[in-house]
Design an enzyme around this catalytic site. Structure first.
Site, PDB file in Angstrom:
ATOM      1  N   ASP A 262     -39.048  37.366 145.108  1.00 49.03           N
ATOM      2  CA  ASP A 262     -37.596  37.125 145.039  1.00 49.03           C
ATOM      3  C   ASP A 262     -36.827  37.919 146.095  1.00 49.03           C
ATOM      4  OD1 ASP A 262     -38.116  35.458 142.938  1.00 49.03           O
ATOM      5  OD2 ASP A 262     -37.448  36.847 141.388  1.00 49.03           O
TER       6      ASP A 262
ATOM      7  N   CYS B 235     -34.872  26.535 140.655  1.00 47.84           N
ATOM      8  CA  CYS B 235     -34.943  26.582 142.119  1.00 47.84           C
ATOM      9  C   CYS B 235     -36.143  25.778 142.617  1.00 47.84           C
ATOM     10  CB  CYS B 235     -35.087  28.026 142.599  1.00 47.84           C
ATOM     11  SG  CYS B 235     -33.555  28.948 142.557  1.00 47.84           S
TER      12      CYS B 235
ATOM     13  N   ARG C  30     -25.741  31.283 140.538  1.00 48.15           N
ATOM     14  CA  ARG C  30     -26.705  31.251 139.425  1.00 48.15           C
ATOM     15  C   ARG C  30     -27.231  32.646 139.113  1.00 48.15           C
ATOM     16  NH1 ARG C  30     -31.441  27.328 140.250  1.00 48.15           N
ATOM     17  NH2 ARG C  30     -31.941  28.459 138.362  1.00 48.15           N
TER      18      ARG C  30
ATOM     19  N   ARG D 254     -44.092  23.744 140.771  1.00 41.83           N
ATOM     20  CA  ARG D 254     -44.023  24.817 139.762  1.00 41.83           C
ATOM     21  C   ARG D 254     -44.599  24.280 138.452  1.00 41.83           C
ATOM     22  NH1 ARG D 254     -38.249  27.824 140.165  1.00 41.83           N
ATOM     23  NH2 ARG D 254     -39.354  29.447 139.011  1.00 41.83           N
TER      24      ARG D 254
ATOM     25  N   LYS E 180     -31.035  39.355 135.205  1.00 37.58           N
ATOM     26  CA  LYS E 180     -31.047  37.916 134.895  1.00 37.58           C
ATOM     27  C   LYS E 180     -32.359  37.515 134.224  1.00 37.58           C
ATOM     28  CE  LYS E 180     -32.132  34.780 138.292  1.00 37.58           C
ATOM     29  NZ  LYS E 180     -33.152  33.786 137.969  1.00 37.58           N
ATOM     30  N   ASN E 181     -33.482  37.925 134.838  1.00 38.73           N
ATOM     31  CA  ASN E 181     -34.759  37.400 134.356  1.00 38.73           C
ATOM     32  C   ASN E 181     -35.258  38.071 133.079  1.00 38.73           C
ATOM     33  OD1 ASN E 181     -34.698  35.522 136.362  1.00 38.73           O
ATOM     34  ND2 ASN E 181     -36.095  36.601 137.740  1.00 38.73           N
TER      35      ASN E 181
HETATM   36  C1  EPZ Z   1     -40.340  33.874 137.399  1.00 36.07           C
HETATM   37  O1  EPZ Z   1     -40.537  32.500 137.627  1.00 36.07           O
HETATM   38  C2  EPZ Z   1     -38.923  34.174 137.850  1.00 36.07           C
HETATM   39  N1  EPZ Z   1     -38.004  33.362 137.076  1.00 36.07           N
HETATM   40  C3  EPZ Z   1     -38.793  33.875 139.336  1.00 36.07           C
HETATM   41  O2  EPZ Z   1     -37.505  34.290 139.740  1.00 36.07           O
HETATM   42  C4  EPZ Z   1     -39.816  34.683 140.122  1.00 36.07           C
HETATM   43  O3  EPZ Z   1     -39.776  34.290 141.467  1.00 36.07           O
HETATM   44  C5  EPZ Z   1     -41.219  34.418 139.573  1.00 36.07           C
HETATM   45  O4  EPZ Z   1     -41.253  34.675 138.132  1.00 36.07           O
HETATM   46  C6  EPZ Z   1     -42.292  35.284 140.217  1.00 36.07           C
HETATM   47  O5  EPZ Z   1     -41.957  36.629 140.074  1.00 36.07           O
HETATM   48  C7  EPZ Z   1     -37.597  33.784 135.895  1.00 36.07           C
HETATM   49  O6  EPZ Z   1     -37.969  34.852 135.423  1.00 36.07           O
HETATM   50  C8  EPZ Z   1     -36.627  32.925 135.166  1.00 36.07           C
HETATM   51  P1  EPZ Z   1     -44.469  32.369 137.552  1.00 36.07           P
HETATM   52  P2  EPZ Z   1     -41.774  31.748 136.937  1.00 36.07           P
HETATM   53  O7  EPZ Z   1     -44.815  31.537 136.369  1.00 36.07           O
HETATM   54  O8  EPZ Z   1     -42.001  32.327 135.598  1.00 36.07           O
HETATM   55  C9  EPZ Z   1     -47.871  29.491 139.271  1.00 36.07           C
HETATM   56  C10 EPZ Z   1     -35.417  34.072 140.817  1.00 36.07           C
HETATM   57  O9  EPZ Z   1     -35.073  33.892 142.002  1.00 36.07           O
HETATM   58  N2  EPZ Z   1     -47.957  28.899 137.925  1.00 36.07           N
HETATM   59  O10 EPZ Z   1     -44.784  33.826 137.490  1.00 36.07           O
HETATM   60  O11 EPZ Z   1     -41.529  30.294 137.052  1.00 36.07           O
HETATM   61  C11 EPZ Z   1     -46.556  29.174 139.962  1.00 36.07           C
HETATM   62  O12 EPZ Z   1     -46.601  27.893 140.554  1.00 36.07           O
HETATM   63  C12 EPZ Z   1     -36.580  33.293 140.225  1.00 36.07           C
HETATM   64  O13 EPZ Z   1     -34.844  34.857 140.059  1.00 36.07           O
HETATM   65  C13 EPZ Z   1     -48.940  27.995 137.631  1.00 36.07           C
HETATM   66  O14 EPZ Z   1     -49.758  27.635 138.483  1.00 36.07           O
HETATM   67  O15 EPZ Z   1     -42.931  32.173 137.919  1.00 36.07           O
HETATM   68  C14 EPZ Z   1     -46.456  30.298 140.950  1.00 36.07           C
HETATM   69  O16 EPZ Z   1     -47.241  29.995 142.067  1.00 36.07           O
HETATM   70  C15 EPZ Z   1     -37.101  32.224 141.103  1.00 36.07           C
HETATM   71  N3  EPZ Z   1     -48.987  27.460 136.373  1.00 36.07           N
HETATM   72  C16 EPZ Z   1     -47.097  31.473 140.210  1.00 36.07           C
HETATM   73  O17 EPZ Z   1     -47.873  30.897 139.152  1.00 36.07           O
HETATM   74  C17 EPZ Z   1     -48.122  27.816 135.396  1.00 36.07           C
HETATM   75  O18 EPZ Z   1     -48.218  27.307 134.272  1.00 36.07           O
HETATM   76  C18 EPZ Z   1     -46.120  32.465 139.590  1.00 36.07           C
HETATM   77  O19 EPZ Z   1     -45.152  31.739 138.820  1.00 36.07           O
HETATM   78  C19 EPZ Z   1     -47.116  28.763 135.697  1.00 36.07           C
HETATM   79  C20 EPZ Z   1     -47.054  29.294 136.974  1.00 36.07           C
END
Ligand code: EPZ
Length: 430
Positions: free
Chosen positions: A305, A117, A397, A122, A22-23
């Site tokens: 995840d 989610c 989803r 976020r 998916k991702n």
């Molecule tokens: C991706 O989300 C995945 N989603 C998530 O999978 C997964 O949990 C996550 O990466 C972590 O591995 C997709 O790939 C579509 P991040 P993403 O940006 O990109 C902080 C699932 O269940 N952050 O790596 O949104 C954020 O708050 C989903 O399949 C900032 O502070 O995650 C978090 O604490 C849910 N500022 C951390 O970084 C930013 O601009 C990691 O988030 C961006 C992120």
């Protein structure tokens, strides 16, 4: 709205073929509209988030056709810089990949702030910071991100290791003149998959899978055929479900290397895990399992995840295990549901302390997000009695034919409308 009816206790046994990730597919589908000619993508999972991402690029003029089981053909020739509708964008987080794509393709665009989610705050500050470094002027007005730019390569250091920000900057940089260097970037296999896809279209992306990615912008990208990697989170979900139910399952079409952190923890728990070239078998039927401590980290750490699934497993192991969630602030919503089933779990800040060996009993529970939903269904397999899991739309989803696949492993799981009452569930084998 529908719910799952799950009879436990169940023991999962058999074989299962893992779907495309998916991702990976979520960024690769919008990336396809950067090409000048049609793209064929194979191993696309038939899940709701993907269908939504396809609708989003269709709303911008792309023509998408399913060509057999899990392949799609994307014709980007009619693409226009129109704002994707909020009704679609709010349904998934990955709609924010349109930020990088629209900047690369049109040098401008408007994208409503995405949904997805609910895992606590976020922010998208690192996305904005990265795209701004490449020359984008970005403002947020009334819930819409408005961008305009003449992009040029630059150096970007991410303050937080972010999958989404790394991807958005890669998408914008691939057509931006000059060299972009992303430092402290995410190293997830899905990042490597996107880089391989961009390169297959003619891009110049190097270093994906390390913490520095270098991108030399190219003038144009061409159509290609590309197959998405297997889904490591779907793989881990079934591996942990097998462990929690004490079964034995062979998982096919996997990349075992991607599963190293999960395999390590399962072996520590006491599961027998055997790895083939593209298979993993998990067996947990021979001896009692031991509790372990688990901390979530960016790849190659243990994935957030699969934190909810690990919580379910640790309700069944001997001793006390502590799970520390380091990625998202509010990712313990499944704990309340598991406690209703009798689990002994205390959440303190970012940690959950789980006393294992406590029998779970069936009751109505609610999927609060995608992975929590899968964990709830598996808790239903572990528990004595008939569990009703509402909020199944969250599971849909990210998991293709979830209940059918569990059924193929011998579980009694079926889907009914939310309004329907269960008066009697057939006896086992009836
Ligand atoms: C991706 O989300 C995945 N989603 C998530 O999978 C997964 O949990 C996550 O990466 C972590 O591995 C997709 O790939 C579509 P991040 P993403 O940006 O990109 C902080 C699932 O269940 N952050 O790596 O949104 C954020 O708050 C989903 O399949 C900032 O502070 O995650 C978090 O604490 C849910 N500022 C951390 O970084 C930013 O601009 C990691 O988030 C961006 C992120």
């Amino acid at each position: 709205m529908e719910k799952l009816i799950v009879r436990g206790p169940a023991v999962l046994k058999g074989e299962i073929r893992i779907n495309g990730a998916k991702n990976s597919a979520l960024p690769i589908i919008p990336a396809a509209i950067l090409a000048d000619s049609p793209i064929t993508l194979e191993n696309i999972p038939g899940i709701e988030d993907i269908k939504m991402q396809i609708k989003i690029i269709e709303s911008m003029g792309a023509r998408v056709a399913w060509i057999g089981g899990n392949s799609i053909r994307i014709d980007p020739s009619g693409i226009k810089p129109v704002t994707p509708p909020y009704e679609l964008v709010k349904k998934l987080r990955a709609s924010y990949y349109l930020l990088g794509v629209m900047l690369a393709r049109f040098g401008r665009g408007k994208v409503p702030v995405p949904g997805g989610c609910d895992l606590g705050p976020r922010p998208i500050d690192q996305h904005i910071k990265g795209l701004s470094s490449l020359g984008a002027d970005i403002r947020q007005n009334h819930g819409v991100v408005e961008m305009r730019a003449k992009l040029a390569g630059n150096k970007v250091y991410l303050d937080v290791v972010s999958v989404g920000a790394t991807i958005n900057i890669m998408l914008a940089a691939v057509l931006a003149p000059g060299r972009t260097v992303i430092e402290n970037c995410a190293k997830e296999p899905e990042i490597v998959d996107l880089a391989s896809f961009l390169n297959a279209m003619g891009g110049q992306v190097r270093g994906a899978g390390t913490d520095v990615i270098k991108i030399d912008g190219v003038k144009s990208l061409q159509g290609t055929s590309y197959s998405i990697i297997p889904d490591r989170i779907e793989t881990g979900t079934y591996m942990l479900a097998v462990a929690a139910t004490g079964g034995k399952v062979l998982l096919k079409n996997v990349i075992p290397k991607h599963m190293d952190p999960v395999i390590a923890k399962l072996k520590e728990v006491g599961a027998v895990v055997e790895v083939g070239e593209d298979t993993i078998s998990v067996e947990c039927s021979t001896k009692p399992l031991q509790s372990v401590d688990v901390k979530t980290f960016p790849y190659p750490g243990y994935p957030t995840d699969l934190q909810s699934m690990m919580t379910v497993l640790l309700t069944q192991t001997r001793g006390t295990g502590i799970i520390t969630e380091n990625i998202f602030e509010a990712r313990f919503r499944h704990v309340g549901e598991l406690k209703r089933m009798g689990a002994d779990i205390k959440v303190e800040g970012r940690s959950a302390v789980i006393r294992g060996g406590v029998p779970l009993t069936a009751c109505p529970i609610k999927a609060t997000d995608l992975r929590a939903g899968a964990a709830c269904a598996v808790a239903g397999l572990v528990a004595e009695g008939v569990t009703e899991v509402s909020g199944v739309e969250h599971i849909d989803r990210g998991y293709d034919c979830f209940e059918a696949r569990l059924q193929s492993l011998g579980a009694e799981v079926f889907r009914i409308p939310d309004s329907q009452k269960i008066y009697a569930v057939p006896n086992r084998g009836a």
